[in-house]
Design a protein around this motif. Structure first.
Motif, PDB file in Angstrom:
ATOM      1  N   PRO A  67      62.808  53.196  30.374  1.00 24.99           N
ATOM      2  CA  PRO A  67      63.129  52.801  28.991  1.00 24.99           C
ATOM      3  C   PRO A  67      61.899  52.491  28.146  1.00 24.99           C
ATOM      4  O   PRO A  67      61.894  52.736  26.937  1.00 24.99           O
ATOM      5  CB  PRO A  67      64.013  51.557  29.176  1.00 24.99           C
ATOM      6  CG  PRO A  67      64.563  51.670  30.549  1.00 24.99           C
ATOM      7  CD  PRO A  67      63.503  52.322  31.352  1.00 24.99           C
ATOM      8  N   SER A  96      60.112  55.962  27.289  1.00 26.28           N
ATOM      9  CA  SER A  96      60.889  56.822  26.392  1.00 26.28           C
ATOM     10  C   SER A  96      60.680  56.472  24.927  1.00 26.28           C
ATOM     11  O   SER A  96      60.922  57.307  24.059  1.00 26.28           O
ATOM     12  CB  SER A  96      62.378  56.726  26.738  1.00 26.28           C
ATOM     13  OG  SER A  96      62.832  55.385  26.601  1.00 26.28           O
ATOM     14  N   GLN A  97      60.217  55.266  24.632  1.00 23.54           N
ATOM     15  CA  GLN A  97      59.997  54.836  23.255  1.00 23.54           C
ATOM     16  C   GLN A  97      58.512  54.719  22.915  1.00 23.54           C
ATOM     17  O   GLN A  97      58.160  54.076  21.922  1.00 23.54           O
ATOM     18  CB  GLN A  97      60.679  53.485  23.025  1.00 23.54           C
ATOM     19  CG  GLN A  97      62.179  53.505  23.260  1.00 23.54           C
ATOM     20  CD  GLN A  97      62.808  52.141  23.102  1.00 23.54           C
ATOM     21  OE1 GLN A  97      62.134  51.168  22.783  1.00 23.54           O
ATOM     22  NE2 GLN A  97      64.115  52.066  23.309  1.00 23.54           N
ATOM     23  N   SER A  98      57.643  55.314  23.713  1.00 24.78           N
ATOM     24  CA  SER A  98      56.205  55.243  23.475  1.00 24.78           C
ATOM     25  C   SER A  98      55.628  56.655  23.475  1.00 24.78           C
ATOM     26  O   SER A  98      56.330  57.652  23.645  1.00 24.78           O
ATOM     27  CB  SER A  98      55.533  54.368  24.531  1.00 24.78           C
ATOM     28  OG  SER A  98      55.654  54.950  25.811  1.00 24.78           O
ATOM     29  N   LYS A  99      54.297  56.719  23.300  1.00 31.95           N
ATOM     30  CA  LYS A  99      53.615  58.014  23.290  1.00 31.95           C
ATOM     31  C   LYS A  99      53.413  58.584  24.690  1.00 31.95           C
ATOM     32  O   LYS A  99      52.912  59.709  24.828  1.00 31.95           O
ATOM     33  CB  LYS A  99      52.254  57.868  22.607  1.00 31.95           C
ATOM     34  CG  LYS A  99      51.332  56.862  23.285  1.00 31.95           C
ATOM     35  CD  LYS A  99      50.035  56.722  22.521  1.00 31.95           C
ATOM     36  CE  LYS A  99      49.122  55.673  23.159  1.00 31.95           C
ATOM     37  NZ  LYS A  99      47.859  55.512  22.402  1.00 31.95           N
ATOM     38  N   ARG A 111      55.797  59.402  26.752  1.00 37.22           N
ATOM     39  CA  ARG A 111      57.090  59.919  27.212  1.00 37.22           C
ATOM     40  C   ARG A 111      56.937  61.185  28.045  1.00 37.22           C
ATOM     41  O   ARG A 111      57.857  61.542  28.790  1.00 37.22           O
ATOM     42  CB  ARG A 111      57.999  60.187  26.016  1.00 37.22           C
ATOM     43  CG  ARG A 111      57.471  61.217  25.033  1.00 37.22           C
ATOM     44  CD  ARG A 111      58.484  61.471  23.924  1.00 37.22           C
ATOM     45  NE  ARG A 111      58.760  60.248  23.208  1.00 37.22           N
ATOM     46  CZ  ARG A 111      58.082  59.852  22.101  1.00 37.22           C
ATOM     47  NH1 ARG A 111      57.094  60.619  21.642  1.00 37.22           N
ATOM     48  NH2 ARG A 111      58.365  58.744  21.476  1.00 37.22           N
TER      49      ARG A 111
END
Length: 261
Positions: free
Chosen positions: A129, A132-135, A137
């Motif tokens: 998780p 998935s919300q960062s650079k 991914r």
């Protein structure tokens, strides 16, 4: 024909025990399936419960909103640690971890810590998780199965590969060095590069070579001209003609005779 009497040792002929065990065969299944009577089948079908239909079909109703599961404080703490590890380190290596003895693991951590490389154990349910919300991914396909993460504030790929070469239970899958995603082959090529100081020295040398050549080319003409003028001055001081042979005195021009017209 009558049989001969049985003679047993210590027993009279024809003696039988008072209690005899007689085994009689019995059926294992005492109850067999029997079809229901036809009239009872009709009665059961008539008295079967039928649920009433809802006034509004389910397909016409809006979808029910699922209640979001709130993470507890421990999960939030672990995710914060993962985010800090990926944010504060220049080198992040993802490795496959196979079972090994605890003594060997402690020894491997000791060798890696000598080069300022820390070993982090993060669960995939915690890491995915966050990534998935960062650079980062693009590193998600590497987090399958049991993994271990090696982090360091410096890009010490050469030292990491040297230590991992002696630990077959830890296999390098990929890494992120200076915000650049690298495969295992890319990490090996990165480790073969010279150090930053050596690269800076080579770059400065290459940049200083071109101006030096340009300066030499620009100074070549004036230096050659100065050399020619200096040689001409020496020849004049020696009393030789500039165009004549070296060492021959300069002859005066013949004067006109008086008898010439």
């Amino acid at each position: 024909r009558p049989r001969a009497p049985l003679v047993t040792r210590g027993r009279p002929a024809g003696w039988q025990p008072a209690l005899q065990l007689v085994r009689r065969g019995s059926k294992a299944v005492t109850r067999h399936w029997k079809a229901m009577h036809f009239q009872r089948q009709k009665l059961m079908a008539l008295t079967e419960y039928v649920a009433p239909r809802p006034p509004v079909p389910a397909r016409c109703l809006p979808p029910a909103k699922e209640a979001a599961k709130e993470d507890n404080g421990y999960v939030r703490l672990l995710r914060r640690q993962v985010a800090e590890a990926f944010r504060d380190n220049r080198m992040i290596a993802v490795c496959q971890y196979n079972p090994m003895a605890s003594e060997d693991m402690v020894l491997a951590q000791h060798y890696l810590r000598k080069h300022n490389i820390e070993v982090k154990f993060f669960q995939n349910e915690i890491v995915r998780p966050v990534l998935s919300q960062s650079k980062y991914r693009t590193l998600l396909p590497l987090f399958v199965g049991r993994n271990v993460v090696l982090v360091s504030p410096e890009a010490k790929a050469k030292e990491m590969l040297r230590v991992l070469r002696g630990i077959p239970q830890i296999n390098l899958l990929g890494a992120c060095i200076d915000d650049t995603i690298l495969s295992r082959k890319g990490v090996e090529n990165f480790a073969k590069l010279p150090s930053l100081e050596a690269s800076q020295g080579q770059t400065l040398g290459a940049l200083a070579l071109l101006p030096s050549r340009t300066s030499a080319l620009l100074q070549r003409g004036p230096l050659l001209l100065a050399a020619l003028l200096h040689q001409h001055l020496k020849q004049l001081q020696a009393g030789t003609a500039p165009g004549g042979p070296r060492g021959s005195p300069e002859k005066p021009a013949p004067s006109q005779s008086a008898g010439s017209p």
